[in-house]
Enzyme design. Structure first.
Site, PDB file in Angstrom:
ATOM      1  N   LYS A 330       0.813  -1.217   0.000  1.00 36.33           N
ATOM      2  CA  LYS A 330       0.000   0.000   0.000  1.00 36.33           C
ATOM      3  C   LYS A 330       0.847   1.268   0.000  1.00 36.33           C
ATOM      4  O   LYS A 330       2.022   1.266   0.373  1.00 36.33           O
ATOM      5  CB  LYS A 330      -0.993  -0.025   1.163  1.00 36.33           C
ATOM      6  CG  LYS A 330      -2.107  -1.033   0.910  1.00 36.33           C
ATOM      7  CD  LYS A 330      -3.245  -0.953   1.895  1.00 36.33           C
ATOM      8  CE  LYS A 330      -4.392  -1.882   1.460  1.00 36.33           C
ATOM      9  NZ  LYS A 330      -5.495  -1.913   2.428  1.00 36.33           N
ATOM     10  N   ARG A 364      -4.011 -10.283   4.381  1.00 42.55           N
ATOM     11  CA  ARG A 364      -4.417 -10.198   2.972  1.00 42.55           C
ATOM     12  C   ARG A 364      -3.210  -9.701   2.178  1.00 42.55           C
ATOM     13  O   ARG A 364      -2.785  -8.549   2.345  1.00 42.55           O
ATOM     14  CB  ARG A 364      -5.610  -9.244   2.818  1.00 42.55           C
ATOM     15  CG  ARG A 364      -6.177  -9.148   1.405  1.00 42.55           C
ATOM     16  CD  ARG A 364      -7.386  -8.220   1.379  1.00 42.55           C
ATOM     17  NE  ARG A 364      -7.993  -8.142   0.062  1.00 42.55           N
ATOM     18  CZ  ARG A 364      -7.600  -7.299  -0.901  1.00 42.55           C
ATOM     19  NH1 ARG A 364      -6.605  -6.436  -0.667  1.00 42.55           N
ATOM     20  NH2 ARG A 364      -8.196  -7.304  -2.080  1.00 42.55           N
TER      21      ARG A 364
END
Length: 384
Positions: A330, A364
């Protein structure tokens, strides 16, 4: 009466809590378990003060006003035994202390039967592999947009050791535009059917649209992963109740299109915690309590917000729900280490290790094999 855990994860958090509540320096330190109880009545405050008098020094009040109390708990076994035998005037106070006892004495995590599958959180962390069937996702957009390539990649992730494959047909990167229903269905259904034809792996469908969720479950998916926590589409709750499937509830501020336009919070932790708590309670009766919570790292949060939620991920363990953390590649990691998407593996693994050690149950991720190496090493250390 509301209650939540404030785990004093670092000296910085201890300092922040002291400053926010004007608490004396010597009353709290790193490693303390604090419980913030709010929206209290006079009777409830009286009961809590009675408890402090009964259970000192293992239970201390470090802050109190007309409707809030912060308790410091030292979870010594004699305290837990005595608390369990003590009855107070207020039922909500009794419920809080029972929840406290359960929190410290529960040995086994949840184990869910999902059709012919089992999801055992005692084997944490569960590894969820990301499969974006999109042309524009932030990390691998377009890479698996072709149906067969997507299916092959999913099967490779299963072979590598992924426990769940999370399939998304609409990018939720910052600034992303919404995809029409027919387009999203056309992207995900053939891939789900293709994976299910060759694998018994658990499949989650990453969508906030009730019809996509319903048809995906009917095509062979097992879990709904809703970034809006069922807020964007109210019919999602009907699907959850009909299919009795597990659901992942995530917190997001705004929508993917506008969520990163200077997100601001009066109280970040309170906002995220209460949202996840309220949504979990609302859905409790729909699917037998099979709810997973996700604080939504990167979804309507600044870099500082993301770091604080990760630092304090242990707070969410008091909700007694499996916790999913998704940090893989991210942008907040890229901003810290100044690396492009493909060069964020070490930053991703660092956040995942920290989350795992502080209560995360599902990771995840994009990088299955490297994450499994981390899981194996951490497991060996903790079992030594």
């Amino acid at each position: 009466m509301d209650s939540r855990l404030l785990f004093v994860s670092t000296r910085q958090r201890a300092s922040s809590i002291k400053q926010a509540y004007h608490i004396e320096d010597n009353l709290i330190k790193e490693g303390n378990y604090l419980f913030l109880l709010s929206k209290l009545t006079v009777q409830q405050i009286d009961d809590l003060n009675k408890a402090v008098n009964l259970f000192e020094p293992f239970l201390q009040s470090v802050y109190q006003n007309k409707e809030k109390v912060i308790l410091k708990v030292l979870p010594e076994q004699n305290l837990l035994n005595t608390v369990q035998k003590t009855v107070f005037n207020d039922d909500q106070v009794n419920n809080f202390f029972q929840k406290l006892v359960n929190y410290y004495t529960s040995v086994k995590k949840k184990c869910w039967k999902i059709g012919q599958f089992m999801l055992d959180f005692n084997q944490s962390p569960i590894i969820m592999g990301i499969l974006n069937v999109t042309p524009d996702s932030f990390s691998d957009g377009g890479k698996f947009f072709d149906k067969q390539r997507a299916i092959d990649h999913a099967l490779q992730m299963v072979e590598a050791g992924a426990d769940i494959i999370d399939i998304g047909g609409e990018s939720t990167r910052p600034g992303a535009e919404e995809v029409c229903l027919s387009e999203e269905l056309g992207r995900v259904l053939p891939v789900i059917e293709g994976i299910r034809a060759d694998s018994n792996a658990l499949i989650s469908i990453d969508t906030y649209k009730s019809r996509v969720a319903k048809e995906s479950i009917e095509a062979g998916a097992n879990i709904i992963n809703d970034i809006s926590g069922t807020v964007f589409d109210q019919k999602m709750k009907e699907v959850i109740e009909e299919k009795k499937c597990p659901v992942i509830l995530m917190h997001i501020k705004g929508t993917p299109k506008n969520m990163q336009e200077n997100p601001q919070y009066d109280d970040l932790h309170e906002t995220v915690y209460r949202f996840l708590e309220e949504r979990s309670v609302e859905l409790e009766s729909l699917n037998g309590g099979k709810t997973i919570i996700d604080p939504g790292i990167g979804f309507g949060k600044s870099v500082s917000d993301n770091l604080k939620l990760l630092r304090d991920v242990k707070d969410f363990t008091f909700l007694d729900k499996p916790i999913l953390i998704g940090t893989s590649r991210k942008s907040f990691i890229g901003k810290i280490i100044e690396r492009d998407v493909e060069e964020r593996i070490f930053g991703s693994l660092t956040t995942e290790i920290y989350s795992l050690l502080n209560g995360a149950d599902i990771l995840r991720v994009h990088d299955i094999e490297k994450t499994l190496q981390v899981k194996k090493i951490i497991g060996k250390i903790l079992a030594a």
